[in-house]
Design a protein around this motif. Structure first.
Motif, PDB file in Angstrom:
ATOM      1  N   GLN A   1       0.799  -1.214   0.000  1.00 40.83           N
ATOM      2  CA  GLN A   1       0.000   0.000   0.000  1.00 40.83           C
ATOM      3  C   GLN A   1       0.842   1.279   0.000  1.00 40.83           C
ATOM      4  O   GLN A   1       0.312   2.372   0.105  1.00 40.83           O
ATOM      5  CB  GLN A   1      -0.919   0.019   1.242  1.00 40.83           C
ATOM      6  N   ASN A   2       2.177   1.150  -0.074  1.00 42.49           N
ATOM      7  CA  ASN A   2       3.089   2.302  -0.092  1.00 42.49           C
ATOM      8  C   ASN A   2       3.075   3.105   1.203  1.00 42.49           C
ATOM      9  O   ASN A   2       3.489   4.262   1.227  1.00 42.49           O
ATOM     10  CB  ASN A   2       2.788   3.231  -1.276  1.00 42.49           C
TER      11      ASN A   2
ATOM     12  N   PHE B   1       8.020  -0.073  -1.752  1.00 44.18           N
ATOM     13  CA  PHE B   1       8.986   0.290  -2.781  1.00 44.18           C
ATOM     14  C   PHE B   1       9.154   1.808  -2.779  1.00 44.18           C
ATOM     15  O   PHE B   1       8.171   2.545  -2.755  1.00 44.18           O
ATOM     16  CB  PHE B   1       8.525  -0.173  -4.165  1.00 44.18           C
ATOM     17  N   GLU B   2      10.368   2.238  -2.816  1.00 44.50           N
ATOM     18  CA  GLU B   2      10.659   3.665  -2.917  1.00 44.50           C
ATOM     19  C   GLU B   2      11.047   3.961  -4.361  1.00 44.50           C
ATOM     20  O   GLU B   2      12.008   3.396  -4.882  1.00 44.50           O
ATOM     21  CB  GLU B   2      11.806   4.034  -1.975  1.00 44.50           C
TER      22      GLU B   2
ATOM     23  N   ASN C   1      14.001  -1.450  -3.260  1.00 42.23           N
ATOM     24  CA  ASN C   1      13.223  -2.432  -2.519  1.00 42.23           C
ATOM     25  C   ASN C   1      13.368  -2.176  -1.028  1.00 42.23           C
ATOM     26  O   ASN C   1      14.357  -2.557  -0.406  1.00 42.23           O
ATOM     27  CB  ASN C   1      13.697  -3.836  -2.876  1.00 42.23           C
ATOM     28  N   LYS C   2      12.390  -1.512  -0.448  1.00 46.79           N
ATOM     29  CA  LYS C   2      12.389  -1.242   0.993  1.00 46.79           C
ATOM     30  C   LYS C   2      11.467  -2.216   1.737  1.00 46.79           C
ATOM     31  O   LYS C   2      11.040  -1.935   2.859  1.00 46.79           O
ATOM     32  CB  LYS C   2      11.933   0.202   1.252  1.00 46.79           C
ATOM     33  N   THR C   3      11.165  -3.345   1.082  1.00 48.69           N
ATOM     34  CA  THR C   3      10.347  -4.369   1.728  1.00 48.69           C
ATOM     35  C   THR C   3      11.251  -5.372   2.434  1.00 48.69           C
ATOM     36  O   THR C   3      12.482  -5.311   2.338  1.00 48.69           O
ATOM     37  CB  THR C   3       9.473  -5.119   0.706  1.00 48.69           C
ATOM     38  N   LYS C   4      10.643  -6.325   3.125  1.00 44.68           N
ATOM     39  CA  LYS C   4      11.411  -7.373   3.811  1.00 44.68           C
ATOM     40  C   LYS C   4      11.579  -8.613   2.937  1.00 44.68           C
ATOM     41  O   LYS C   4      12.104  -9.626   3.406  1.00 44.68           O
ATOM     42  CB  LYS C   4      10.719  -7.747   5.119  1.00 44.68           C
TER      43      LYS C   4
ATOM     44  N   SER D   1       3.031  -3.783  -6.392  1.00 43.71           N
ATOM     45  CA  SER D   1       2.822  -2.444  -5.845  1.00 43.71           C
ATOM     46  C   SER D   1       2.744  -1.450  -6.990  1.00 43.71           C
ATOM     47  O   SER D   1       3.440  -1.596  -8.009  1.00 43.71           O
ATOM     48  CB  SER D   1       3.972  -2.055  -4.909  1.00 43.71           C
ATOM     49  N   GLU D   2       1.897  -0.453  -6.818  1.00 43.49           N
ATOM     50  CA  GLU D   2       1.892   0.682  -7.739  1.00 43.49           C
ATOM     51  C   GLU D   2       3.132   1.524  -7.464  1.00 43.49           C
ATOM     52  O   GLU D   2       3.555   1.675  -6.317  1.00 43.49           O
ATOM     53  CB  GLU D   2       0.631   1.520  -7.534  1.00 43.49           C
ATOM     54  N   LEU D   3       3.745   2.044  -8.527  1.00 38.54           N
ATOM     55  CA  LEU D   3       4.907   2.907  -8.378  1.00 38.54           C
ATOM     56  C   LEU D   3       4.501   4.349  -8.651  1.00 38.54           C
ATOM     57  O   LEU D   3       3.883   4.651  -9.675  1.00 38.54           O
ATOM     58  CB  LEU D   3       6.024   2.488  -9.345  1.00 38.54           C
ATOM     59  N   LYS D   4       4.849   5.234  -7.735  1.00 36.89           N
ATOM     60  CA  LYS D   4       4.518   6.644  -7.892  1.00 36.89           C
ATOM     61  C   LYS D   4       5.443   7.285  -8.926  1.00 36.89           C
ATOM     62  O   LYS D   4       6.649   7.064  -8.925  1.00 36.89           O
ATOM     63  CB  LYS D   4       4.652   7.378  -6.565  1.00 36.89           C
ATOM     64  N   VAL D   5       4.845   8.068  -9.815  1.00 36.44           N
ATOM     65  CA  VAL D   5       5.601   8.789 -10.837  1.00 36.44           C
ATOM     66  C   VAL D   5       5.504  10.280 -10.546  1.00 36.44           C
ATOM     67  O   VAL D   5       4.403  10.824 -10.417  1.00 36.44           O
ATOM     68  CB  VAL D   5       5.074   8.478 -12.245  1.00 36.44           C
TER      69      VAL D   5
END
Length: 582
Positions: A224-225, A306-307, A323-326, A441-445
Motif C-alpha cells: 500500500q506504499n 517500494f521507494e 526495494n524497501k520491503t522485507k 505495488s503501484e509505483l509513484k511517478v
C-alpha cells in the motif's frame, strides 16, 4: 472497520456537535482534522437540480477543521462541508453535519444531492460488485495444489519402468523357467513379482514424501506504499498418515478452511477457533496421503514498500526503484500497458535503474482484452509448453484486482519471493515447508523537473453520468438499446493544478459498434460534435479550456440507433501536461 475500509470499503464519517463521539477511534481516517464545533447561516453550496435551495431559519451546527488529505467537494466559506480521500483501496467521506439534522434531513433535494455526492466522492467503485475476497483467490487455490514436493515422476520414467517390468515378467521369466523346465512356477513367480513391484512403488512414493507433513503456501501481497500490505494466502498441507491435525495461523485477519469440490457433500470434521492474535483450525480423521487447505486474508503493518524516484522525460520513464520491503524478490517486471522492463532480482535495500520507453497514444490504445496478467509475467516464464507453472497460475491474481478502470496502465512492479507471507504451522511439527508469493505495488511517478507529467489510463475515475435508456453493467462497459449513454471523466488531481497539453482517448466496443460521439462544452452549456473537440482521438490543451470544467470534468455522450442491444466499453483516457501546487 479499519481493515474493511482499507481493503476497499466506503466509509462515511458524519460530523456535527457529536463528531468526536461518532468518529471515535476512526477519526484518524478522516480527511479533515476537526478542531471545533461551529455554525453556519447558509448552505449555499448544497444544491440539487429542479429543487429549491435549503432554507435555514436558524444557525446550522457543523464541525469545523482543516483538510489534512484528499480534496474538499463542497465548502461553506473556509469550512469544509464534504471532503474525501483514499485509504488503502477504500475511501472515506467526511460530512460536517449530523445527517439527521433538520432542515437538511427533510430537504426535498436531499436524495438527489446525495446521489450526485456519492458518485462524485466514490466514483465508479460504487458500481463494483464486491464478492467475498475468498471467492476471488481461486488462482492461489489452484497453485496451492501444485506442491513441488508432490511432483509426479516423468511419464518417460514410468514407461521405462513398466517396460522393464513387462520384459522381466514376460519373456525373460518364460525362457529362464523353460530352460529349467519349471514353467509351472510362473503361477507363483509372476504374482510375487507383481506384489514386490507394488510394494516398491509404494515405498518409493513414501520415501519421496518423507515421514512428516508437507506444507505448501501460495500468497499474493498488495503493498500500500505506507508500510502496510493486504495479504491473501492459501496454505495447504499433505499428510503422510491418517489422524488429527491442527493448523495455526498467527496474526489478525480472516482465516477459513477450504472445502474441496469432491468433498462438497460430506460433513466436514473441521473446527475453527478465532482469537485476537491467531486462528486455529483443527482437522479430524484426515485420511493418509491426502491434502487440506486454509485460506487467509490479513493486513500486515511491517512489510515495507517500494521507494521510487521516477518521472517521464523525452518519451521515457526514467529513475530508480528501491526495494524497501522485507522480501528478497526475483523475476521482477516493471510495466505500464504494453511497455515493460524485467529485473532478474532485487534484494531488500537494493535499487534498480528504470528506463522504460513509452508512447502516450499507444498507451491509451492498449487493448482492453490484452492479458493484464501475462504482461507482468517475465518472458522466460511464459515459454513452458508441457505444463503450467505456479507462476503462470498465480499471475491471474492481477486480473482479479484490476479489471475495472484499466489498472494495467498504471506503472506497477511485480515480483516473486519464496519467503512465507503468513505465519502458519501444523501440529505435529515435523513438517517441510515450501512457499511462493506474488508481490505487487503501484509505483509513484513524479513530474519531471519542468513539471511535465503523464497520467496513464486507469488514473482517472470514469463514471456513468446518465443514459436515455436502461443499461446493463458488464463490468468493463455497458450494454444498451437504441439511445445514448454519458460518461463523466474526472481529470482532477488531489492537491495539484494540471495544465493539460494533450488528452488521449480510446473508445471501444465488444461487438464493434460505431457509436456517435459528442463532447460537452462547459462554456456554451451544449454538446459539440466529437470531431470538433478531438483530432485523431487527441484533444489539445487549447480545446481543453472549453471541454474540461473548472473542477476537471470531461463529459462524453455515446449514442446508437440500431435495433438490438449494443456494447460500449468504458473509455480509456490518459493525459499529458504540466502540474503545479494549488
Amino acid at each position: 472497520m479499519r481493515d474493511w475500509t482499507k481493503s476497499g470499503g466506503k466509509l462515511v464519517l458524519a460530523g456535527g456537535a457529536q463528531y468526536r463521539k461518532t468518529a471515535g477511534a476512526l477519526a484518524d481516517l478522516s480527511p479533515v482534522e476537526v478542531n471545533q464545533v461551529t455554525s453556519v447561516k447558509t448552505l449555499a453550496s448544497m444544491k440539487a437540480e429542479k429543487t429549491n435551495p435549503i432554507g435555514l431559519t436558524a444557525p446550522f451546527t457543523v464541525s469545523s477543521g482543516t483538510l489534512k488529505a484528499g480534496k474538499v467537494l463542497y465548502s461553506e466559506g473556509a469550512i469544509p462541508l464534504f471532503a474525501v480521500h483514499s485509504v488503502g483501496e477504500g475511501k472515506v467521506l467526511y460530512v460536517a453535519y449530523d445527517l439527521a439534522e433538520e432542515p437538511v434531513a427533510s430537504w426535498a433535494g436531499n436524495g438527489r444531492f446525495w446521489s450526485d455526492l456519492l458518485l462524485k466522492a466514490f466514483g465508479s467503485s460504487l458500481n463494483d460488485y464486491k464478492s467475498s475476497s475468498f471467492d476471488r483467490i481461486w488462482p492461489l487455490h489452484d497453485a496451492a495444489d501444485m506442491n513441488p514436493a508432490l511432483k509426479i515422476p516423468e511419464v518417460s520414467w514410468f514407461a521405462l519402468f513398466f517396460g522393464v517390468y513387462a520384459l522381466i515378467a514376460g519373456p525373460i521369466l518364460f525362457f529362464i523357467l523353460r530352460a529349467w523346465r519349471k514353467q509351472s512356477y510362473m503361477w507363483v513367480v509372476v504374482p510375487s513379482l507383481s506384489l514386490l513391484t507394488g510394494i516398491g512403488i509404494f515405498s518409493f512414493g513414501a520415501m519421496q514424501r518423507g515421514e512428516g507433513v508437507l506444507i505448501h503456501q501460495t500468497g499474493f501481497v498488495q503493498l500500500q506504499n505506507d508500510g502496510q500490505a493486504k495479504v491473501n494466502s492459501v496454505t495447504s498441507f499433505f499428510v503422510p498418515s491418517s489422524g488429527d491435525y491442527r493448523l495455526t495461523v498467527k496474526g489478525q485477519g480472516q482465516t477459513q478452511p477450504v472445502l474441496e469440490r469432491n468433498r462438497a457433500n460430506e460433513i466436514p470434521k473441521i473446527w475453527a477457533f478465532a482469537q485476537s492474535d491467531q486462528t486455529e483450525v483443527q482437522f479430524r480423521d484426515v485420511e493418509f496421503w491426502s491434502t487440506r487447505k486454509v485460506a487467509t486474508e490479513q493486513t500486515i503493518s511491517d512489510v515495507g514498500s517500494f521507494e521510487s524516484n521516477l518521472s517521464y522525460s523525452e518519451g521515457t520513464l526514467k529513475g530508480t526503484v528501491t526495494n524497501k520491503t522485507k522480501f528478497a524478490l526475483r523475476d521482477l517486471t516493471i510495466f505500464s500497458g504494453s511497455q515493460l522492463q524485467e529485473i532478474p532480482e532485487l534484494a531488500p535495500g537494493a535499487s534498480a535503474e528504470v528506463n522504460l520507453p513509452f508512447q502516450p497514444s499507444a498507451q491509451a490504445r492498449f487493448g482492453h482484452r490484452q492479458s493484464y496478467a501475462m504482461q507482468a509475467l517475465p518472458a522466460h516464464m511464459r515459454s513452458f509448453q508441457n505444463e503450467r507453472t505456479r507462476e503462470q497460475v498465480m499471475i491471474e491474481m492481477l486480473e482479479m484486482t484490476g479489471r475495472r478502470g484499466n489498472q494495467s496502465e498504471i506503472v506497477r512492479i511485480v515480483g516473486w519471493t519464496n519467503q512465507p507471507v503468513v505465519d502458519a504451522a501444523v501440529q505435529p511439527e515435523n513438517a517441510k515447508t515450501d512457499s511462493i508469493a506474488l508481490v505487487t505495488s503501484e509505483l509513484k511517478v513524479q513530474p519531471s523537473k519542468d513539471g511535465h507529467v503523464y497520467y496513464p489510463t486507469g488514473t482517472f475515475d470514469v463514471t456513468l453520468a446518465g443514459s436515455s435508456v436502461p443499461v446493463v453493467d458488464e463490468g468493463d462497459g455497458y450494454r444498451l438499446e437504441a439511445g445514448d449513454i454519458t460518461f463523466d471523466i474526472n481529470l482532477s488531481q488531489e492537491g495539484k493544478k494540471l495544465a493539460i497539453t494533450n488528452v488521449y482517448l480510446y473508445t471501444w466496443s465488444d461487438d464493434n459498434t460505431t457509436f456517435a460521439k459528442e463532447v460537452y462544452n462547459w462554456k456554451t452549456k451544449a454538446y459539440d460534435l466529437y470531431e470538433k473537440a478531438f483530432n485523431n482521438n487527441v484533444m489539445t490543451g487549447d480545446k481543453a479550456a472549453d471541454y474540461v470544467s473548472a473542477d476537471g470534468m470531461l463529459r462524453i455522450k455515446f449514442a446508437h440507433q440500431l435495433p438490438d442491444q449494443r456494447h460500449i466499453g468504458i473509455p480509456n483516457v490518459s493525459v499529458e501536461g504540466k502540474v503545479s501546487p494549488l
